[in-house]
Design an enzyme around this catalytic site. Structure first.
Site, PDB file in Angstrom:
ATOM      1  N   ASP A  52       2.581   2.680  -0.565  1.00 46.86           N
ATOM      2  CA  ASP A  52       1.782   2.687   0.366  1.00 46.86           C
ATOM      3  C   ASP A  52       1.440   4.202   0.989  1.00 46.86           C
ATOM      4  OD1 ASP A  52       3.881   2.383   1.814  1.00 46.86           O
ATOM      5  OD2 ASP A  52       2.578   1.584   3.647  1.00 46.86           O
ATOM      6  N   GLN A  53       2.464   4.731   1.259  1.00 49.85           N
ATOM      7  CA  GLN A  53       2.331   6.240   1.504  1.00 49.85           C
ATOM      8  C   GLN A  53       1.717   7.282   0.631  1.00 49.85           C
ATOM      9  OE1 GLN A  53       5.975   7.373   3.793  1.00 49.85           O
ATOM     10  NE2 GLN A  53       6.407   5.276   3.919  1.00 49.85           N
ATOM     11  N   HIS A  62       0.485  -3.819   2.630  1.00 44.75           N
ATOM     12  CA  HIS A  62       0.246  -2.265   3.210  1.00 44.75           C
ATOM     13  C   HIS A  62      -0.622  -1.427   2.170  1.00 44.75           C
ATOM     14  CE1 HIS A  62       2.941  -2.173   7.084  1.00 44.75           C
ATOM     15  NE2 HIS A  62       2.971  -3.264   6.574  1.00 44.75           N
TER      16      HIS A  62
END
Length: 85
Positions: free
Chosen positions: A40-41, A63
């Site tokens: 997700d980052q 996420h």
């Protein structure tokens, strides 16, 4: 890859360690190149990068799905999700 588990005084430390180990084994068995905590980052960096970006991850987490939606709205980047296997 990474994992974590939160213990407390009521749970044996070995059980907390087993939970963390189980999480990382599941990440490795998913076939992805990044774990749930990283996928997700990476979405924002992918949206801002020039050209095409690709990652291989396990099942998408809520996420990651949210990150794709937010990044699309903010940057107008296009994402394509493919299921392999």
């Amino acid at each position: 890859f990474g994992s974590s588990a939160l213990g407390n005084r009521k749970i044996k430390p070995q059980l907390t360690g087993e939970k963390a180990a189980e999480e990382i084994v599941n990440a490795l068995l998913s076939g992805g190149c990044v774990d749930d905590w990283l996928s997700d980052q990476l979405i924002l960096f992918m949206a801002l990068a020039n050209g095409q970006s690709k990652i291989l991850t396990g099942a998408l987490t809520p996420h990651t799905i949210s990150a794709i939606q937010v990044a699309t709205e903010m940057t107008k980047a296009e994402f394509r999700v493919e299921q392999i296997g």
